[in-house]
Write a protein that holds these residues in place. Structure first.
Motif, PDB file in Angstrom:
ATOM      1  N   VAL A 141      71.338 113.808  47.557  1.00 44.37           N
ATOM      2  CA  VAL A 141      72.640 113.156  47.635  1.00 44.37           C
ATOM      3  C   VAL A 141      73.216 113.016  46.226  1.00 44.37           C
ATOM      4  O   VAL A 141      74.373 113.311  45.981  1.00 44.37           O
ATOM      5  CB  VAL A 141      72.527 111.760  48.303  1.00 44.37           C
ATOM      6  CG1 VAL A 141      73.906 111.113  48.435  1.00 44.37           C
ATOM      7  CG2 VAL A 141      71.869 111.864  49.658  1.00 44.37           C
ATOM      8  N   LYS A 158      76.801 113.775  41.342  1.00 43.77           N
ATOM      9  CA  LYS A 158      76.854 114.117  42.755  1.00 43.77           C
ATOM     10  C   LYS A 158      77.142 115.610  42.749  1.00 43.77           C
ATOM     11  O   LYS A 158      78.268 116.031  42.429  1.00 43.77           O
ATOM     12  CB  LYS A 158      77.981 113.330  43.436  1.00 43.77           C
ATOM     13  CG  LYS A 158      77.971 113.451  44.922  1.00 43.77           C
ATOM     14  CD  LYS A 158      78.012 112.067  45.559  1.00 43.77           C
ATOM     15  CE  LYS A 158      77.857 112.142  47.062  1.00 43.77           C
ATOM     16  NZ  LYS A 158      77.881 110.815  47.680  1.00 43.77           N
ATOM     17  N   MET A 161      80.522 117.760  43.098  1.00 44.18           N
ATOM     18  CA  MET A 161      81.651 116.844  43.292  1.00 44.18           C
ATOM     19  C   MET A 161      82.067 116.143  42.012  1.00 44.18           C
ATOM     20  O   MET A 161      83.184 116.272  41.562  1.00 44.18           O
ATOM     21  CB  MET A 161      81.312 115.803  44.332  1.00 44.18           C
ATOM     22  CG  MET A 161      81.712 116.215  45.717  1.00 44.18           C
ATOM     23  SD  MET A 161      81.333 114.894  46.845  1.00 44.18           S
ATOM     24  CE  MET A 161      80.787 115.836  48.227  1.00 44.18           C
ATOM     25  N   GLU A 201      76.396 107.211  45.364  1.00 42.23           N
ATOM     26  CA  GLU A 201      75.852 107.304  46.707  1.00 42.23           C
ATOM     27  C   GLU A 201      76.957 107.516  47.736  1.00 42.23           C
ATOM     28  O   GLU A 201      76.828 108.332  48.642  1.00 42.23           O
ATOM     29  CB  GLU A 201      75.063 106.022  47.002  1.00 42.23           C
ATOM     30  CG  GLU A 201      74.085 106.155  48.126  1.00 42.23           C
ATOM     31  CD  GLU A 201      73.022 105.036  48.129  1.00 42.23           C
ATOM     32  OE1 GLU A 201      72.806 104.397  47.074  1.00 42.23           O
ATOM     33  OE2 GLU A 201      72.435 104.807  49.187  1.00 42.23           O
ATOM     34  N   LYS A 202      78.074 106.779  47.593  1.00 40.42           N
ATOM     35  CA  LYS A 202      79.045 106.701  48.681  1.00 40.42           C
ATOM     36  C   LYS A 202      80.302 107.559  48.519  1.00 40.42           C
ATOM     37  O   LYS A 202      80.871 107.993  49.506  1.00 40.42           O
ATOM     38  CB  LYS A 202      79.499 105.251  48.867  1.00 40.42           C
ATOM     39  CG  LYS A 202      78.362 104.248  49.093  1.00 40.42           C
ATOM     40  CD  LYS A 202      78.029 104.120  50.578  1.00 40.42           C
ATOM     41  CE  LYS A 202      77.181 102.929  50.923  1.00 40.42           C
ATOM     42  NZ  LYS A 202      75.765 103.013  50.732  1.00 40.42           N
ATOM     43  N   ALA A 203      80.766 107.714  47.279  1.00 41.26           N
ATOM     44  CA  ALA A 203      82.051 108.410  47.115  1.00 41.26           C
ATOM     45  C   ALA A 203      81.876 109.894  47.391  1.00 41.26           C
ATOM     46  O   ALA A 203      80.855 110.483  47.031  1.00 41.26           O
ATOM     47  CB  ALA A 203      82.582 108.189  45.702  1.00 41.26           C
ATOM     48  N   ASN A 204      82.880 110.491  48.038  1.00 39.11           N
ATOM     49  CA  ASN A 204      82.755 111.895  48.393  1.00 39.11           C
ATOM     50  C   ASN A 204      83.804 112.785  47.754  1.00 39.11           C
ATOM     51  O   ASN A 204      84.039 113.903  48.186  1.00 39.11           O
ATOM     52  CB  ASN A 204      82.755 112.056  49.910  1.00 39.11           C
ATOM     53  CG  ASN A 204      81.390 111.709  50.477  1.00 39.11           C
ATOM     54  OD1 ASN A 204      80.362 112.160  49.963  1.00 39.11           O
ATOM     55  ND2 ASN A 204      81.361 110.858  51.486  1.00 39.11           N
ATOM     56  N   SER A 205      84.445 112.254  46.709  1.00 39.04           N
ATOM     57  CA  SER A 205      85.338 113.095  45.916  1.00 39.04           C
ATOM     58  C   SER A 205      85.589 112.395  44.579  1.00 39.04           C
ATOM     59  O   SER A 205      85.326 111.198  44.429  1.00 39.04           O
ATOM     60  CB  SER A 205      86.680 113.294  46.640  1.00 39.04           C
ATOM     61  OG  SER A 205      87.389 112.062  46.669  1.00 39.04           O
ATOM     62  N   TYR A 206      86.117 113.160  43.654  1.00 42.13           N
ATOM     63  CA  TYR A 206      86.493 112.621  42.346  1.00 42.13           C
ATOM     64  C   TYR A 206      87.499 111.489  42.517  1.00 42.13           C
ATOM     65  O   TYR A 206      87.366 110.431  41.905  1.00 42.13           O
ATOM     66  CB  TYR A 206      87.070 113.775  41.519  1.00 42.13           C
ATOM     67  CG  TYR A 206      87.710 113.376  40.209  1.00 42.13           C
ATOM     68  CD1 TYR A 206      86.933 113.218  39.062  1.00 42.13           C
ATOM     69  CD2 TYR A 206      89.093 113.200  40.116  1.00 42.13           C
ATOM     70  CE1 TYR A 206      87.523 112.879  37.848  1.00 42.13           C
ATOM     71  CE2 TYR A 206      89.681 112.862  38.909  1.00 42.13           C
ATOM     72  CZ  TYR A 206      88.893 112.706  37.775  1.00 42.13           C
ATOM     73  OH  TYR A 206      89.471 112.374  36.586  1.00 42.13           O
ATOM     74  N   GLU A 208      88.094 109.544  45.086  1.00 45.87           N
ATOM     75  CA  GLU A 208      87.513 108.358  45.699  1.00 45.87           C
ATOM     76  C   GLU A 208      86.665 107.595  44.679  1.00 45.87           C
ATOM     77  O   GLU A 208      86.717 106.366  44.595  1.00 45.87           O
ATOM     78  CB  GLU A 208      86.648 108.797  46.897  1.00 45.87           C
ATOM     79  CG  GLU A 208      86.273 107.688  47.850  1.00 45.87           C
ATOM     80  CD  GLU A 208      85.338 108.193  48.971  1.00 45.87           C
ATOM     81  OE1 GLU A 208      84.602 107.355  49.499  1.00 45.87           O
ATOM     82  OE2 GLU A 208      85.341 109.412  49.284  1.00 45.87           O
TER      83      GLU A 208
END
Ligand SMILES: *[C@@H]1O[C@H](CO)[C@@H](O)[C@H](O)[C@H]1NC(C)=O
Ligand SMILES: *[C@@H]1O[C@H](CO)[C@@H](O)[C@H](O)[C@H]1NC(C)=O
Ligand SMILES: *[C@@H]1O[C@H](CO)[C@@H](O)[C@H](O)[C@H]1NC(C)=O
Ligand SMILES: *[C@@H]1O[C@H](CO)[C@@H](O)[C@H](O)[C@H]1NC(C)=O
Ligand SMILES: *[C@@H]1O[C@H](CO)[C@@H](O)[C@H](O)[C@H]1NC(C)=O
Length: 338
Positions: A141, A158, A161, A201-206, A208
């Motif tokens: 992750v 990440k 990402m 852990e949680k963000a899924n883009s720059y 965010e």
């Protein structure tokens, strides 16, 4: 004490390179209380010397006093006290196209060993440096470079990402006062290094990640250095406890192909006894955008005073390849204490 920009230092070898950092897996599918056991079991002899008894006077005793008064376990108070202060003075860069934040972590000037010409804490920390691969369903992750026993995060990636680093921001509205108030229950907000970890852990883009880093209320001020996976995605977020004060972004139109953070607000002059910004920018400018790479960044970070007696490790990350590499560093004499 500023030297010519180094070249041909990579791959790491020689007297400034003490060793590669070992990798460990942290399995996020395990319950939280079980995740760290394998690592700590293996490294407990490195972790133990850092507990309260070895902190310089009067800090060890003061910390014990806070633990007694607050009812917070001593170990937690020690960690809270040393980790933010100790681990977060560093230099970070995000460069356009490869997005490589890198880090020289430094320690507090509380215990200079005159005979050895070294910081005792810095020497104790070097054996604790580990690389962590956080997995879920057996898939990575995020990855980070950490100190064994520390569950927050100072620097990590990440893969594909973003990359993220936190630096300490000195301010009256922060540091010990904020932490003490938090222990005494008079302050809310998130530990800076816990936010770094949460975002990884949680963000899924720059975008965010940037929003979370700019808007989450913190316990003390900090700098966040974020790199993304697209052209133009790289920034330094200067934070107060409650607000994002400033966001400096890479801007090709302004010829700003990298952003660089040491431990001073970028719109102010650095403290004159600790100007790593000017020599770092000189080496970046000399390298040019065309030639920037993991290897030339390692060269820059191997140049004094970016490399100094406080340097514990150097981390290089490359978002597009999902790569993180870390090296434990030494700075043989003559070398500046910071
Ligand atoms: C100086 O450093 C060496 C090796 O790092 C260590 O073994 C020794 O104990 C240190 N000396 C003092 C006085 O701390
Ligand atoms: C996890 O992945 C590795 C390869 O990435 C594989 O060798 C291993 O068997 C996998 N383990 C489980 C429990 O799926
Ligand atoms: C960049 O990140 C976004 C998610 O924010 C992802 O959808 C995209 O595939 C990534 N691009 C590359 C080239 O990895
Ligand atoms: C490096 O280049 C930037 C952008 O051209 C410039 O603003 C800065 O003054 C230069 N710094 C040094 C130390 O050469
Ligand atoms: C960039 O790299 C090339 C090839 O390694 C080299 O010939 C050139 O001198 C470098 N340019 C600078 C400004 O260092």
């Amino acid at each position: 004490f500023t030297e010519d920009c180094r070249t041909a230092m990579y791959p790491p070898s020689g007297p400034t390179f003490r060793g590669a950092v070992r990798w460990y897996t942290v399995d996020l599918d395990l319950p939280p209380s079980k995740r760290w056991a394998p690592l700590i079991a293996e490294r407990k002899n490195d972790v133990r010397p850092l507990m309260a008894d070895t902190l310089p006077s009067p800090f060890g005793e003061e910390i014990k006093g806070i633990a007694d008064a607050s009812g917070v376990p001593l170990g937690e108070v020690v960690l809270f006290n040393i980790f933010y202060e100790v681990f977060t003075v560093c230099t970070s860069v995000v460069a356009e196209d490869i997005f490589l934040p890198f880090h020289i972590h430094r320690q507090p000037p509380s215990c200079w060993d005159v005979k050895n010409k070294s910081w005792t804490i810095s020497e104790k920390l070097k054996p604790l440096v580990v690389n962590l691969d956080f997995k879920k369903n057996n898939q990575t992750v995020f990855k980070s470079t950490n100190f064994a026993g520390y569950v927050g995060m100072l620097t990590g990636i990440k893969p594909h990402m973003f990359t993220l680093t936190m630096n300490e921001r000195f301010s009256l509205d922060g540091g010990y006062i904020g932490i003490l108030e938090w222990i005494l229950g008079q302050r809310d907000g998130m530990w800076m290094s816990f936010l770094t970890r949460t975002v990884l852990e949680k963000a899924n883009s720059y975008e965010e990640a940037k929003k979370l880093l700019a808007e989450t209320k913190l316990l003390a001020p900090a700098y966040f250095i974020l790199g993304g996976n697209q052209t133009g995605q790289g920034c330094i977020i200067t934070r107060s406890r409650t607000l994002s004060i400033d966001v400096l972004e890479i801007d090709p139109k302004l010829d700003r192909w990298y952003v660089l953070e040491t431990n001073y607000d970028h719109w102010k002059e650095p403290f004159f006894l600790d100007d790593r910004r000017t020599p770092a920018m000189r080496c970046m400018n000399q390298t040019t955008q065309t030639n920037i790479s993991v290897s030339t960044l390692y060269d820059m970070l191997s140049t004094k005073p970016m490399l100094n007696k406080l340097t514990t490790y150097t981390t290089l990350m490359q978002v597009s390849e999902g790569k993180l590499e870390s090296y434990i560093r030494d700075c043989p004499n003559p070398c500046m204490p910071w």
